[in-house]
Each structure stands twice: as structure tokens, then as C-alpha cells.
Design a protein around this motif. Structure first.
Motif, PDB file in Angstrom:
ATOM      1  N   ILE A 146       0.840  -1.203   0.000  1.00  0.00           N
ATOM      2  CA  ILE A 146       0.000   0.000   0.000  1.00  0.00           C
ATOM      3  C   ILE A 146       0.874   1.251   0.000  1.00  0.00           C
ATOM      4  N   MET A 147       1.896   1.271   0.832  1.00  0.00           N
ATOM      5  CA  MET A 147       2.783   2.433   0.899  1.00  0.00           C
ATOM      6  C   MET A 147       3.514   2.650  -0.425  1.00  0.00           C
ATOM      7  N   GLY A 148       3.879   1.573  -1.078  1.00  0.00           N
ATOM      8  CA  GLY A 148       4.580   1.679  -2.349  1.00  0.00           C
ATOM      9  C   GLY A 148       3.712   2.214  -3.468  1.00  0.00           C
ATOM     10  N   GLU A 149       2.406   2.030  -3.355  1.00  0.00           N
ATOM     11  CA  GLU A 149       1.497   2.475  -4.400  1.00  0.00           C
ATOM     12  C   GLU A 149       0.825   3.797  -4.081  1.00  0.00           C
ATOM     13  N   ALA A 150       1.028   4.307  -2.887  1.00  0.00           N
ATOM     14  CA  ALA A 150       0.391   5.559  -2.478  1.00  0.00           C
ATOM     15  C   ALA A 150       1.006   6.734  -3.225  1.00  0.00           C
ATOM     16  N   LEU A 151       0.204   7.743  -3.431  1.00  0.00           N
ATOM     17  CA  LEU A 151       0.702   8.970  -4.034  1.00  0.00           C
ATOM     18  C   LEU A 151       1.589   9.707  -3.035  1.00  0.00           C
ATOM     19  N   SER A 152       2.485  10.513  -3.547  1.00  0.00           N
ATOM     20  CA  SER A 152       3.287  11.363  -2.664  1.00  0.00           C
ATOM     21  C   SER A 152       2.365  12.417  -2.049  1.00  0.00           C
ATOM     22  N   GLN A 153       2.876  13.138  -1.045  1.00  0.00           N
ATOM     23  CA  GLN A 153       2.076  14.181  -0.415  1.00  0.00           C
ATOM     24  C   GLN A 153       1.675  15.247  -1.438  1.00  0.00           C
ATOM     25  N   ALA A 154       2.615  15.668  -2.267  1.00  0.00           N
ATOM     26  CA  ALA A 154       2.318  16.688  -3.278  1.00  0.00           C
ATOM     27  C   ALA A 154       1.284  16.176  -4.287  1.00  0.00           C
ATOM     28  N   GLU A 155       1.427  14.930  -4.722  1.00  0.00           N
ATOM     29  CA  GLU A 155       0.470  14.355  -5.681  1.00  0.00           C
ATOM     30  C   GLU A 155      -0.911  14.218  -5.043  1.00  0.00           C
ATOM     31  N   SER A 156      -0.957  13.859  -3.777  1.00  0.00           N
ATOM     32  CA  SER A 156      -2.242  13.742  -3.071  1.00  0.00           C
ATOM     33  C   SER A 156      -2.938  15.092  -2.978  1.00  0.00           C
ATOM     34  N   LEU A 157      -2.190  16.134  -2.627  1.00  0.00           N
ATOM     35  CA  LEU A 157      -2.764  17.475  -2.544  1.00  0.00           C
ATOM     36  C   LEU A 157      -3.283  17.935  -3.897  1.00  0.00           C
ATOM     37  N   GLU A 158      -2.542  17.660  -4.955  1.00  0.00           N
ATOM     38  CA  GLU A 158      -2.971  18.031  -6.302  1.00  0.00           C
ATOM     39  C   GLU A 158      -4.247  17.295  -6.694  1.00  0.00           C
ATOM     40  N   LEU A 159      -4.312  16.016  -6.405  1.00  0.00           N
ATOM     41  CA  LEU A 159      -5.508  15.225  -6.702  1.00  0.00           C
ATOM     42  C   LEU A 159      -6.719  15.755  -5.939  1.00  0.00           C
ATOM     43  N   MET A 160      -6.551  16.047  -4.659  1.00  0.00           N
ATOM     44  CA  MET A 160      -7.672  16.570  -3.861  1.00  0.00           C
ATOM     45  C   MET A 160      -8.103  17.948  -4.350  1.00  0.00           C
ATOM     46  N   SER A 161      -7.145  18.758  -4.754  1.00  0.00           N
ATOM     47  CA  SER A 161      -7.462  20.092  -5.272  1.00  0.00           C
ATOM     48  C   SER A 161      -8.269  19.979  -6.562  1.00  0.00           C
ATOM     49  N   ARG A 162      -7.849  19.112  -7.465  1.00  0.00           N
ATOM     50  CA  ARG A 162      -8.582  18.907  -8.729  1.00  0.00           C
ATOM     51  C   ARG A 162      -9.983  18.356  -8.462  1.00  0.00           C
ATOM     52  N   ALA A 163     -10.100  17.434  -7.519  1.00  0.00           N
ATOM     53  CA  ALA A 163     -11.406  16.851  -7.194  1.00  0.00           C
ATOM     54  C   ALA A 163     -12.327  17.913  -6.609  1.00  0.00           C
ATOM     55  N   ARG A 164     -11.791  18.755  -5.731  1.00  0.00           N
ATOM     56  CA  ARG A 164     -12.606  19.819  -5.126  1.00  0.00           C
ATOM     57  C   ARG A 164     -13.105  20.773  -6.201  1.00  0.00           C
ATOM     58  N   GLU A 165     -12.243  21.159  -7.124  1.00  0.00           N
ATOM     59  CA  GLU A 165     -12.641  22.064  -8.192  1.00  0.00           C
ATOM     60  C   GLU A 165     -13.706  21.426  -9.083  1.00  0.00           C
ATOM     61  N   ALA A 166     -13.613  20.154  -9.306  1.00  0.00           N
ATOM     62  CA  ALA A 166     -14.581  19.456 -10.169  1.00  0.00           C
ATOM     63  C   ALA A 166     -15.964  19.391  -9.530  1.00  0.00           C
ATOM     64  N   TYR A 167     -16.012  19.388  -8.211  1.00  0.00           N
ATOM     65  CA  TYR A 167     -17.303  19.251  -7.528  1.00  0.00           C
ATOM     66  C   TYR A 167     -17.880  20.573  -7.055  1.00  0.00           C
TER      67      TYR A 167
END
Length: 71
Positions: A49-70
Motif C-alpha cells: 500500500i505504501m509503495g502504491e500511495a501517491l506522494s504528499q504533493a500528488e495527493s494534494l494536487e488530486l484533492m485540489s482537482r477533485a474539489r474544483e470538479a465538484y
């Protein structure tokens, strides 16, 4: 990987002079596991799971894009 690795709380306990343990917790019960096989498998699942997790920066970017989409 076992989907159960993604549910509930899991704490892997490593000791210098004793066998490793695993503590799992659900909404109404906690359980300490001594089974070397189960503790080892949980460790492998955790590392996967840790090996497949996004980095902190990638996670923040994904959450930011998701928030904007909704919004």
C-alpha cells in the motif's frame, strides 16, 4: 493484496527481543495477533500500500482537482 488491509485500524509492533505483533481495531473490538504468518502478511500488505500511495504533493494536487470538479 488482501482488501481487508484497507479496512479498520492496524498497528504493527516490532520488538528487538520479542516476536512482532499486530493490533487491529474495529468499531467495537480490538485484537492483538501473535501469529507470525498473519503479522508477516499484514507487513507485506502495508508495504505494498505504501509503495502504491501517491506522494504528499500528488495527493494534494488530486484533492485540489477533485474539489474544483465538484464545486
Amino acid at each position: 493484496m488482501d482488501p481487508a488491509a484497507l479496512t479498520g485500524n492496524l498497528i504493527l509492533l516490532s520488538f528487538e527481543r520479542e516476536s512482532d505483533l499486530m493490533y487491529t481495531e474495529a468499531s467495537d473490538i480490538g485484537q492483538l495477533t501473535e501469529s507470525k504468518e498473519m503479522v508477516f502478511k499484514a507487513g507485506v500488505d502495508f508495504e505494498t500500500i505504501m509503495g502504491e500511495a501517491l506522494s504528499q504533493a500528488e495527493s494534494l494536487e488530486l484533492m485540489s482537482r477533485a474539489r474544483e470538479a465538484y464545486l
